[in-house]
Design a protein around this motif. Sequence first.
Motif, mmCIF file in Angstrom:
data_model
loop_
_atom_site.group_PDB
_atom_site.id
_atom_site.type_symbol
_atom_site.label_atom_id
_atom_site.label_comp_id
_atom_site.label_asym_id
_atom_site.label_seq_id
_atom_site.Cartn_x
_atom_site.Cartn_y
_atom_site.Cartn_z
ATOM 1 N N ARG B 57 16.829 62.583 30.112
ATOM 2 C CA ARG B 57 16.587 62.625 31.564
ATOM 3 C C ARG B 57 15.284 61.956 32.001
ATOM 4 O O ARG B 57 15.237 61.271 33.016
ATOM 5 C CB ARG B 57 16.625 64.072 32.071
ATOM 6 C CG ARG B 57 15.535 64.987 31.485
ATOM 7 C CD ARG B 57 15.826 66.452 31.764
ATOM 8 N NE ARG B 57 14.822 67.333 31.164
ATOM 9 C CZ ARG B 57 14.809 67.675 29.883
ATOM 10 N NH1 ARG B 57 15.735 67.206 29.059
ATOM 11 N NH2 ARG B 57 13.876 68.469 29.403
ATOM 12 N N HIS B 58 14.224 62.144 31.183
ATOM 13 C CA HIS B 58 12.913 61.644 31.619
ATOM 14 C C HIS B 58 12.855 60.118 31.660
ATOM 15 O O HIS B 58 12.028 59.558 32.368
ATOM 16 C CB HIS B 58 11.810 62.216 30.746
ATOM 17 C CG HIS B 58 11.596 63.678 30.990
ATOM 18 N ND1 HIS B 58 10.983 64.149 32.128
ATOM 19 C CD2 HIS B 58 11.952 64.774 30.269
ATOM 20 C CE1 HIS B 58 10.955 65.470 32.093
ATOM 21 N NE2 HIS B 58 11.543 65.877 30.973
ATOM 22 N N ILE B 69 16.402 67.611 36.139
ATOM 23 C CA ILE B 69 16.539 69.043 35.865
ATOM 24 C C ILE B 69 17.030 69.165 34.424
ATOM 25 O O ILE B 69 17.581 68.220 33.868
ATOM 26 C CB ILE B 69 17.511 69.772 36.840
ATOM 27 C CG1 ILE B 69 18.933 69.204 36.751
ATOM 28 C CG2 ILE B 69 16.995 69.722 38.264
ATOM 29 C CD1 ILE B 69 19.951 69.991 37.589
ATOM 30 N N THR B 70 16.814 70.304 33.814
ATOM 31 C CA THR B 70 17.259 70.454 32.426
ATOM 32 C C THR B 70 18.769 70.630 32.388
ATOM 33 O O THR B 70 19.402 71.045 33.378
ATOM 34 C CB THR B 70 16.629 71.676 31.744
ATOM 35 O OG1 THR B 70 17.123 72.849 32.380
ATOM 36 C CG2 THR B 70 15.113 71.624 31.803
ATOM 37 N N GLU B 71 19.339 70.357 31.230
ATOM 38 C CA GLU B 71 20.785 70.511 31.081
ATOM 39 C C GLU B 71 21.188 71.980 31.205
ATOM 40 O O GLU B 71 22.342 72.282 31.534
ATOM 41 C CB GLU B 71 21.285 69.912 29.757
ATOM 42 C CG GLU B 71 20.459 70.221 28.534
ATOM 43 C CD GLU B 71 19.338 69.200 28.271
ATOM 44 O OE1 GLU B 71 18.631 68.839 29.235
ATOM 45 O OE2 GLU B 71 19.173 68.782 27.121
ATOM 46 N N ILE B 72 20.236 72.882 30.986
ATOM 47 C CA ILE B 72 20.552 74.305 31.114
ATOM 48 C C ILE B 72 20.835 74.647 32.577
ATOM 49 O O ILE B 72 21.860 75.235 32.930
ATOM 50 C CB ILE B 72 19.405 75.143 30.521
ATOM 51 C CG1 ILE B 72 19.386 74.910 29.005
ATOM 52 C CG2 ILE B 72 19.554 76.621 30.847
ATOM 53 C CD1 ILE B 72 18.106 75.156 28.329
ATOM 54 N N LYS B 73 19.946 74.202 33.435
ATOM 55 C CA LYS B 73 20.150 74.437 34.862
ATOM 56 C C LYS B 73 21.403 73.684 35.346
ATOM 57 O O LYS B 73 22.207 74.215 36.117
ATOM 58 C CB LYS B 73 18.926 73.953 35.638
ATOM 59 C CG LYS B 73 18.988 74.254 37.113
ATOM 60 C CD LYS B 73 17.659 73.965 37.782
ATOM 61 C CE LYS B 73 17.734 74.300 39.268
ATOM 62 N NZ LYS B 73 16.419 74.235 39.905
ATOM 63 N N GLN B 95 24.472 67.239 20.484
ATOM 64 C CA GLN B 95 23.283 67.471 19.683
ATOM 65 C C GLN B 95 22.724 68.868 19.846
ATOM 66 O O GLN B 95 21.893 69.300 19.075
ATOM 67 C CB GLN B 95 22.219 66.444 20.071
ATOM 68 C CG GLN B 95 21.045 66.379 19.127
ATOM 69 C CD GLN B 95 20.123 65.237 19.481
ATOM 70 O OE1 GLN B 95 20.267 64.142 18.980
ATOM 71 N NE2 GLN B 95 19.176 65.489 20.369
ATOM 72 N N ASP B 96 23.141 69.566 20.889
ATOM 73 C CA ASP B 96 22.681 70.950 20.965
ATOM 74 C C ASP B 96 23.744 71.853 21.548
ATOM 75 O O ASP B 96 24.755 71.402 22.086
ATOM 76 C CB ASP B 96 21.352 71.085 21.714
ATOM 77 C CG ASP B 96 21.390 70.525 23.111
ATOM 78 O OD1 ASP B 96 22.411 70.732 23.791
ATOM 79 O OD2 ASP B 96 20.401 69.899 23.523
ATOM 80 N N MET B 113 19.121 78.477 22.902
ATOM 81 C CA MET B 113 19.469 77.112 22.510
ATOM 82 C C MET B 113 19.390 77.042 20.996
ATOM 83 O O MET B 113 18.578 77.741 20.387
ATOM 84 C CB MET B 113 18.424 76.179 23.131
ATOM 85 C CG MET B 113 18.967 74.897 23.646
ATOM 86 S SD MET B 113 17.681 74.076 24.595
ATOM 87 C CE MET B 113 17.788 72.474 23.849
ATOM 88 N N ASN B 114 20.217 76.193 20.383
ATOM 89 C CA ASN B 114 20.153 76.082 18.926
ATOM 90 C C ASN B 114 18.814 75.494 18.494
ATOM 91 O O ASN B 114 18.117 74.867 19.284
ATOM 92 C CB ASN B 114 21.298 75.201 18.403
ATOM 93 C CG ASN B 114 21.138 73.759 18.813
ATOM 94 O OD1 ASN B 114 20.913 73.478 19.981
ATOM 95 N ND2 ASN B 114 21.230 72.849 17.875
ATOM 96 N N LYS B 116 16.291 73.028 16.065
ATOM 97 C CA LYS B 116 16.196 71.570 16.119
ATOM 98 C C LYS B 116 17.284 70.823 15.348
ATOM 99 O O LYS B 116 17.516 69.649 15.593
ATOM 100 C CB LYS B 116 14.810 71.135 15.633
ATOM 101 C CG LYS B 116 14.449 71.626 14.253
ATOM 102 C CD LYS B 116 12.950 71.439 14.013
ATOM 103 C CE LYS B 116 12.512 72.151 12.748
ATOM 104 N NZ LYS B 116 11.073 72.258 12.643
#
Lengths: 425, 249
Positions: B57-58, B69-73, B95-96, B113-114, B116
């Motif tokens: 995203r960045h 925004i984060t993928e969580i939101k 990947q997560d 979240m899993n 690393k």
Amino acid sequence: MAVDRHPLWKSLGIDLERNDEFLGMLGVVYPEVYLSQPNRPKGMAYFDEVTFDIHGAPIQEMLDEKERTGAQIVGTFCIYVPDEIILALGGIPVGLCGGSAYSFPDADTMMPRNICPLIRSYVGFKVGKLSPFFECCDFLVGETTCDAKKKTWEILDDLQPTYVMELPQRKDEIDRGLWREEIARFIEKMEEASGKKITVDALKDGIRRVNAKRRALKRLYEARKAVPAPISGKDALLVSQLAFYDQIDRFTEKVNALSDELEARVRDGVGVVAKDAPRLFISGTPQVIPNWKIHHVVESSGGIVVGEETCTGIRYFNDLVDESPDTVDGLIDALASRSLSINCSCFTPNDDRIQQVIEWVKASRADGVIYYVLQFCHAYNVEYVKMERALREAGIPVLKIESDYGDEDVGQIKTRIEAFMEQIA
Amino acid sequence: MVVGIDLGSRTVKAVFLRNGVIEDAQVVLGGSDPYETAVSLLKRYPRCPVIATGYGRHALKETWAEKVITEIKAHAIGARYLFPSCRTVIDVGGQDSKAIALDANGNFTNFQMNDKCAAGTGKFLEIMAQSLGYDIDEFARVGLRETRAVPINSMCTVFAESEVISLISKRVKKAEIALGLHEAMVTRVASMANRVGVVKDVVFSGGVARNPTMVSLLEKKLKTEVKVAAAPDITGALGAALAAEGMLN
């Protein structure tokens, strides 16, 4: 113009090439992480200077004092080991915990890889002859705070004389008795090493000097409770980290000067971030220089760290030693009392820690807690179960992050911390 | 008009909303330069507000995206839009993987979240399918036919692969190994969900939600119905687009 420290390092047997490489990396990271911050307090300039010459001036200064007074330079690894006694017998205490992955390959030549990064790092610094702090020490003092450390002393002792203090694991009367005895035994050890005898005045003086340092740090942390915060978490953390290396009296003076500036900022409502920046409080394992990972992620994502309940934070300075007793025995009691009021997860039970965290979080007006655990630190990792429950009951959001010194998980950690800030917004 | 774009580790997803309605949605492989892939996707649409999410995203911030925004939101918003009664989101991407708890109003209150590594992610399934010589779709349907599963102990992608190879050399039936791998994965994802607390309705999002074996095993494990959208992989991009729309209002 900076002094060329190569002759000094050479005299200590340091691996010059790798030391240059390590300091070169620090020289790239530090400006990026620290000097780029906006609106830093002027008082941070001193701490920048110390950091830039971290393997130089502090070492030269200790060796000069040793030459002048015959001071014993004593390496320590834990805030339970009483600096007061080392100072009282004319010695210089210096912290040797490791905060960088740079020395992991050196540790891995002899130690298991799956151990706490703090231990892995300092063993590597010793094995690879990468740390002038290690090399200028007359002897080391370990303690029995955790299993990995306990066993590491036996290995470290082959490389450098290592004395071990037995820290109890509970805080009952019987444990206080043991720790009292251990402090008395350490006085004997220091007397033997220094060729001096302890006196009430000397011990009181040592206690006063360390208490003054703790009070100065406490002032700094009190100022951080203000909204907006007058200093970044990264800067405050750096000051806490340098408390283990810098000459004690000058350090105290500089922290007090910084605190004057911060208190003025608080009066004027000046901050380093906007008033509504998410305020996070860190609780957990130590963050040894140059481990700025979590703070850097938080503060480059728009948040601010307003306190650390760690050994490089509140645990270091929160409890003072009673200066009033007039006998060596009375002062030993006072030292033991201070130790046993520190809330480290190596003790069981350790419920006071939970209460202390809740109080600091509230007083710091923090929006949430990041519970930080160094990988393989079982005590802090398992203690999280109770901590999480208590924080949730108190309505305090918490995010746990388990990590070591590598950068491979920074992306993941950034996502978690950003999401946590979205959650508490 | 708004766009939500999700730069995942394997694929880039974009959702274009006009008047609050999905007008276009794309899922393309990220390739070696997901940023360029994302930019070429964005060029399909008229210039309008963009919110980026996902691990890349960045990279889009300050160039193409007004906000990140984060993928969580993003998954929380997207899942809630698709299933308004959703209280738990389980998202398994390339990947997560993550489990997200929502309160009655749809705000997320906790997440897991899993770690690393690739354990418990789409990448794990992909590599395991490869080492068993399956095409990924065929691998994902294994649970529809096979009932016996050989237990797999490793969740580390590297160790699991060697475990699989040793099972193959013992001539264990491929389908049993495949089902065992799915079960190991579901155990991992379910324990993450149980950590945040499973409250109905449970929505399964992310590319792995298209795997029917995962869906049915997860339902069995959590003892509850698991809802899956028609295109679960765009949930994050949809959430980002909805957040962009919210930003306008």
